[in-house]
Design a protein around this motif. Structure first.
Motif, PDB file in Angstrom:
ATOM      1  N   ALA A 186       0.830  -1.203   0.000  1.00 11.75           N
ATOM      2  CA  ALA A 186       0.000   0.000   0.000  1.00 11.75           C
ATOM      3  C   ALA A 186       0.863   1.252   0.000  1.00 11.75           C
ATOM      4  N   CYS A 187       1.943   1.254   0.779  1.00 11.64           N
ATOM      5  CA  CYS A 187       2.850   2.412   0.800  1.00 11.64           C
ATOM      6  C   CYS A 187       3.444   2.667  -0.577  1.00 11.64           C
ATOM      7  N   GLU A 198      -5.035   0.717  -7.645  1.00  5.13           N
ATOM      8  CA  GLU A 198      -4.812  -0.710  -7.751  1.00  5.13           C
ATOM      9  C   GLU A 198      -5.096  -1.447  -6.441  1.00  5.13           C
ATOM     10  N   PHE A 199      -5.167  -0.702  -5.339  1.00  9.11           N
ATOM     11  CA  PHE A 199      -5.405  -1.334  -4.038  1.00  9.11           C
ATOM     12  C   PHE A 199      -6.860  -1.754  -3.877  1.00  9.11           C
ATOM     13  N   LEU A 207     -11.269   7.510  -0.640  1.00 13.05           N
ATOM     14  CA  LEU A 207     -10.696   6.167  -0.586  1.00 13.05           C
ATOM     15  C   LEU A 207      -9.191   6.236  -0.360  1.00 13.05           C
ATOM     16  N   VAL A 208      -8.543   7.136  -1.055  1.00 13.17           N
ATOM     17  CA  VAL A 208      -7.090   7.291  -0.896  1.00 13.17           C
ATOM     18  C   VAL A 208      -6.770   7.780   0.510  1.00 13.17           C
ATOM     19  N   GLY A 215     -14.942  -2.323  -8.769  1.00 12.44           N
ATOM     20  CA  GLY A 215     -16.279  -1.804  -8.532  1.00 12.44           C
ATOM     21  C   GLY A 215     -16.292  -0.707  -7.486  1.00 12.44           C
ATOM     22  N   LEU A 216     -15.514  -0.876  -6.425  1.00 14.92           N
ATOM     23  CA  LEU A 216     -15.474   0.127  -5.372  1.00 14.92           C
ATOM     24  C   LEU A 216     -14.798   1.406  -5.865  1.00 14.92           C
ATOM     25  N   TRP A 217     -13.717   1.273  -6.595  1.00 13.35           N
ATOM     26  CA  TRP A 217     -13.008   2.448  -7.093  1.00 13.35           C
ATOM     27  C   TRP A 217     -13.876   3.229  -8.081  1.00 13.35           C
ATOM     28  N   ASP A 218     -14.602   2.521  -8.910  1.00 12.44           N
ATOM     29  CA  ASP A 218     -15.443   3.201  -9.893  1.00 12.44           C
ATOM     30  C   ASP A 218     -16.607   3.928  -9.234  1.00 12.44           C
TER      31      ASP A 218
END
Length: 1067
Positions: A1005-1006, A1016-1017, A1031-1032, A1021-1024
């Motif tokens: 993640a870092c 990419e983490f 989220l970041v 579906g969640l990112w979209d």
């Protein structure tokens, strides 16, 4: 003619000359001034007409821009000569419009701003909409700013939306700007040139965003600032101390309460900063605000102690600091606030219930969360003897010591709630003098001694002393004249009746919402007297309710179960039955004996709920029970009743719950019971019933529980029971049934029909069954918990239910691990072992409404049978236990060999028993002896977080759900930190399972954050669907929680605060 014309012309000319010359004659200064004033007045009169006509046209233009379905502006007619007589319009002597005042009907009927959701809002500024006939809709156009003489622009509780016109901020003469309760958007500008005369700025409950700018301090005449219920962020500006009323609740303001408020507050009367994200301590400087009448700081993240300097506020009437993270002792200096009428130190009821994301419904009225206040010591006597105190509210505030004994004259005291604390000592006689006291809840403490006759219990609408160690008889309390009280619907007081009346109304309605059985019709009166779970002895003498509280609109609840009451069946308790709308009685788990009077049913037709289970009542069930036409629930289980079940019970048409288990009833099950169309629970188990199971029971379309086990029933199980879709608990074990088991999905299994030798074999062996003897479903490997409850189950969960279940189940593991590690890592003293016989005592921290005994636990788990096991861990197995029908708990049976020192175990577990938080599993009780140790906590049927994560690929989960899970877990951990059970800066273990290429998750993640590849983490579906920035930010917050540096790693309170700032809309 020519001569004549010439003469006329000459004459005219001559006249002009004369006049002209006359103007040039020397004139006195006084005469000249008079002439000037005359001409100026004439000019102004003509120009006034012009400006007035302009105002009229502006009003008509504004009217065309709004929607007016109720015809509020029907008098605004272009043909009218007097626009100053139009509805909502006021003019000055020059017919210029100085006031435009049209109050709408609000959001819900006549309640103006959604008062049901904001019951404690607006001391000094709230009003009703009783005289409004409708509301206006549309955009607020800039044309309104052209009314240049306008002093008052008041359009509250209408339906205006859209951007707030910038032109209004430039109006020079405006004194009152009131647009409360609309849907206007925008922000308060950083700079504006007008509004220098503004006295009132009320934009409450709109959609204003941004920060509160310092430019408002340029409004030197400003007295009232109301920006409540918007979406403001930033900090509270210090200049607001110079105002008279400041209302900034229900926003997202952060930072500390500025001390500057108290350094310049000569006029401040009302300060409301509640329901924000404020941190730090309460400024001591607020003690300088000597005119302050109300100080509302509830529902923030404030820490440290209540400042003693607040005792300087001689005019303070209301102080509410609940639902924060305050600690230390309650300052005795508050006893100097001679006008104080309401003191709220903790509050389990959210004054602003959030709306459910999925269906728009508010949370339950009794929803309890987020009160982290944990005080030390007791309530100072200086506070309890305050002469004007009306409400003292501090439930579950970790108060301890001797219960206050001095209450002064208490001539105004009406409500006391000190429940769920750790007070000890005898019940105080001093409360007998509090003749207006109508609400007293001191349940779940450690009080001893006897109740005195002089207590005004008959006049009280709520009297709850349950869960103590009180003894002696329940007195026949003296009756006296009673003061009027609010009705059961918490009827709101008239505006202007003062802030203390609003709190009285709020607590009355919220508290009674926690007793759903006792609520009557709207406008009725609910009276709730609870003596349960004490050591009361003797007989029940009479119903302790005053004649003035009786009436056909009164619902009376009398609870005296789990005591040591004796005597014959308490017929005298029902003497006043016929003058009540409804009666609810629970005298279960006592030693009452004798027969039920034959005429009982004819004497108490208002009886609605009756529980006399677990006594020694003998004889038959009288046929007169048919007369109990109001009865909804009847529980006579575990007595010594014999004879037949009266077939005429079917005439009790509204009956929903019928339990006659554990008696010696004989004969057939009456087929007429199939006529009880509303019946939900039928428990006839553990009797001597014979004959067949009536086929008529198939007609019970609302049936959820059917328990007929441990009888002598024969014949076949009616096949139609498989089609009763509401059925969730079914047991016919240990009878003489034959034939085959009807097919009903997972409900009717062999484990629900054990001990029937003539029943045809099941298609699978008993060893493969996992459900319990009640036949309800169990989730294997789910070490989870939830409040015990009956009722039907839905086949699925909505999104917030999913989030609540998963976050709660995750915290179960946290707390259980904490409990066992708490003991296991202590330095135990082997010499502290208890020797001698095993004591079967169960210590109970939380009353769940049924008796929790060692034998009960062993019986309900079938002696810890593997069929009831729902999970295994390093410290032992967890079992599901149905203590009584519909009441499920989880039993964590600890491996005794891992623990030493039973006395030490007792001492330490009591510390954990004090924990109360909505996101932590509740430790209900425990047992500990040399040979057996187990914990009792509430049971969650919804699975655990691991299962939820595994099923995410098949379930659409949005950001709101994941955010709620994270926030709930963070709140629980923050609470544990506050209770000194965890280090406040303990790093999360970064050595999670590796993820490809030898990286662990944190390192990966870092790397993604550094390289700008955070996308990419997350799942696609969640990112979209989710907000990328949030989220970041949450990912970054998670990483920071794993760092080694104490100075960098945030506390859990900081994590909670940041997650609340990132809270998605409508969450």
């Amino acid at each position: 003619m020519g001569s004549s014309s010439s003469s006329s012309s000459s004459s005219s000319s001559s006249s002009s000359v004369i006049k002209w010359h006359s103007f040039h004659r020397p004139m006195s200064p006084v005469l000249l001034l008079k002439l000037f004033l005359l001409l100026w007045t004439f000019y102004l009169s003509q120009s006034g007409v012009v400006f007035a006509d302009s105002d009229k046209s502006l009003l008509l233009k504004w009217k065309t821009s709004v929607s007016d379905p109720s015809g509020l502006l029907s008098s605004w007619d272009s043909g009218s000569s007097d626009h100053c007589s139009w509805f909502g319009v006021s003019c000055d002597s020059s017919f210029r419009v100085v006031s435009l005042n049209v109050t709408g009907s609000g959001r819900e009927g006549n309640s103006c701003s959604d008062f049901a959701n904001f019951p404690l809002y607006g001391f000094g500024v709230s009003r009703n909409c009783l005289n409004s006939r409708g509301k206006l809709f549309g955009k607020l156009l800039p044309v309104i700013a052209k009314l240049s003489e306008l002093r008052i622009l008041s359009l509250p509780f209408n339906g205006f939306d859209g951007e707030f016109p910038a032109e209004i901020w430039a109006m020079e003469k405006l004194e009152v700007l009131d647009l409360e309760g609309n849907s206007v958007t925008g922000s308060v500008p950083v700079q504006f040139v007008g509004l220098r005369n503004l006295r009132v700025l009320n934009l409450g409950f709109n959609r204003i965003v941004g920060e509160i700018p310092s430019s408002l301090s340029n409004c030197v005449s400003l007295e009232i600032l109301n920006l409540a219920g918007n979406n403001l962020n930033g900090t509270v500006p210090g200049f607001v101390g110079g105002l008279r009323g400041v209302y900034l609740p229900f926003n997202r303001l952060s930072g500390q309460v500025p001390r500057e408020i108290g350094e310049n507050c000569p006029k401040l009367e009302h300060l409301d900063l509640s329901d924000n994200v404020l941190v730090g301590g309460i400024p001591r400087s607020l003690g300088n605000c000597d005119k302050l009448q109300s100080l509302l700081l509830y529902s923030n993240l404030l820490e440290e102690a209540i400042p003693a300097e607040l005792g300087q506020l001689q005019k303070l009437q209301v102080l509410d600091v609940s639902r924060n993270s305050l600690s230390d002792q309650i300052p005795s200096e508050l006893g100097k606030c001679s006008e104080l009428s309401v003191l709220v130190l903790s509050n389990l009821f959210d004054p602003h219930p959030r709306v459910n994301d999925t269906n728009g419904e508010p949370e339950q009225a009794g929803a309890m969360n987020d009160d982290f206040n944990y005080f030390q010591g007791t309530i100072p006597v200086e506070i309890t003897i305050l002469p004007k105190l009306r409400v003292l509210w501090a439930p579950r505030a970790t108060l301890e010591g001797t219960f206050p004994t001095s209450w002064g004259a208490c001539e105004n005291l009406e409500m006391i709630n000190l429940a769920q604390n750790f007070f000890a000592g005898e019940f105080p006689d001093g409360l007998s003098h509090c003749k207006k006291l109508h609400f007293l809840d001191i349940s779940s403490n450690r009080l001893t001694g006897e109740l005195v006759d002089g207590l005004p219990v008959p006049c009280m609408t709520v009297f709850d002393v349950s869960g103590n160690a009180l003894s002696g008889q329940i007195p026949k309390f003296y009756e006296s004249s009673c003061s009027p009280v609010l009705s059961s619907n918490g009827s709101l007081p008239e505006r202007g009746s003062g802030p203390s009346s609003l709190y009285l109304s709020f607590f009355t309605s919220k508290a009674q919402a926690g007793y759903p059985q006792s609520l009557g019709e709207d406008g009725g009166l609910a009276v709730f007297h609870n003596f349960r779970h004490n050591n009361f002895t003797g007989t029940i003498q009479t119903m302790p309710i005053a004649a003035e509280r009786l009436g056909k609109q009164t619902v009376y609840t009398f609870l005296a179960g789990e005591n040591r009451l004796t005597g014959s069946f308490p017929g005298t308790l029902f003497e006043k039955c016929e003058v009540l709308d409804a009666l609810i009685v629970n005298v279960s788990y006592n030693q009452i004996y004798g027969q039920i009077p034959a005429e009982f049913g004819t004497r108490c037709k208002s009886l609605k709920f009756f529980d006399a289970s677990a006594n020694q009542i003998t004889g038959p069930i009288p046929p007169s029970f048919r007369e109990l036409v109001s009865l909804v629930a009847l529980n006579l289980s575990w007595n010594l009743l014999h004879g037949l079940i009266p077939s005429n019970l079917s005439e009790i048409r509204d009956l929903k719950h019928l339990s006659l288990a554990g008696n010696n009833l004989t004969g057939f099950i009456p087929s007429s019971l199939g006529q009880l169309q509303y019946l939900e629970e039928l428990d006839l188990s553990s009797n001597s019933l014979t004959g067949e199971i009536p086929k008529d029971l198939e007609n019970l379309k609302h049936l959820t529980v059917l328990l007929l086990n441990n009888n002598n029933l024969s014949g076949q199980i009616p096949a139609g029971l498989a089609h009763v879709t509401t059925l969730s608990a079914f047991n016919v074990s240990f009878n003489n049934l034959s034939g085959s088991l009807p097919l009903n999905g997972n409900l009717m299994k062999c484990s629900s029909a054990l001990g029937n030798p003539y029943l045809q074999s099941c298609p699978m062996s008993l060893a493969s069954q996992s459900s319990d003897l009640q036949g309800t479903d169990s989730n294997s490997n789910s070490d989870t918990a939830a409040p015990p409850s009956g009722g039907s189950r839905n086949s699925g969960f909505n999104s917030i239910e999913i989030a609540s279940i998963t976050s709660a189940s995750a915290i179960v593991s946290v707390l259980l691990a904490l409990i066992v590690l708490f003991f296991y890592t202590r330095k135990w003293n082997p010499k502290s072992k208890v020797t001698g016989s095993v004591r079967k005592e169960v210590t109970v921290f939380t009353d769940i409404g049924v008796l929790l005994s060692f034998d009960n636990v062993v019986r309900s788990t079938a002696n810890f049978n593997a069929s009831n096991c729902i999970g295994n861990g390093g410290f032992g197995a967890t079992y599901k236990a149905e203590i009584s029908p519909g009441v499920l708990v989880a039993i964590k049976r600890l491996a005794v060999g891992r623990f030493q020192g039973v006395q030490q175990f007792h001492a330490e577990i009591k510390t954990l028993g004090r924990l109360r938080h909505p996101n932590l599993v509740t430790l209900i009780g425990y047992h500990a002896s040399e040979t057996e140790m187990f914990l009792i906590y509430n049971y969650l049927p919804g699975g655990n977080l691991e299962k939820f994560i595994q099923e995410r690929s098949t379930r659409a989960v949005d950001w709101r759900i994941l955010h709620k899970i994270a926030l709930d877990i963070a709140r629980a951990l923050a609470y544990l930190h506050d209770q000194c059970l965890l280090s406040d800066k303990k790093a999360l273990d970064p050595s999670f399972s590796s993820y490809g290429n030898g990286f662990n998750i944190v390192a990966w993640a870092c790397m993604l954050l550094r390289q700008g590849r955070a996308k990419e983490f997350f799942t696609a579906g969640l990112w979209d669907a989710g907000p990328h920035d949030d989220l970041v930010e949450v990912l970054h917050l998670a990483v920071v929680c794993t760092v080694d540096s104490l100075s960098t790693r945030p506390t859990m309170k900081q994590v909670v605060r940041r997650l609340k700032q990132l809270q998605p809309p409508s969450c």
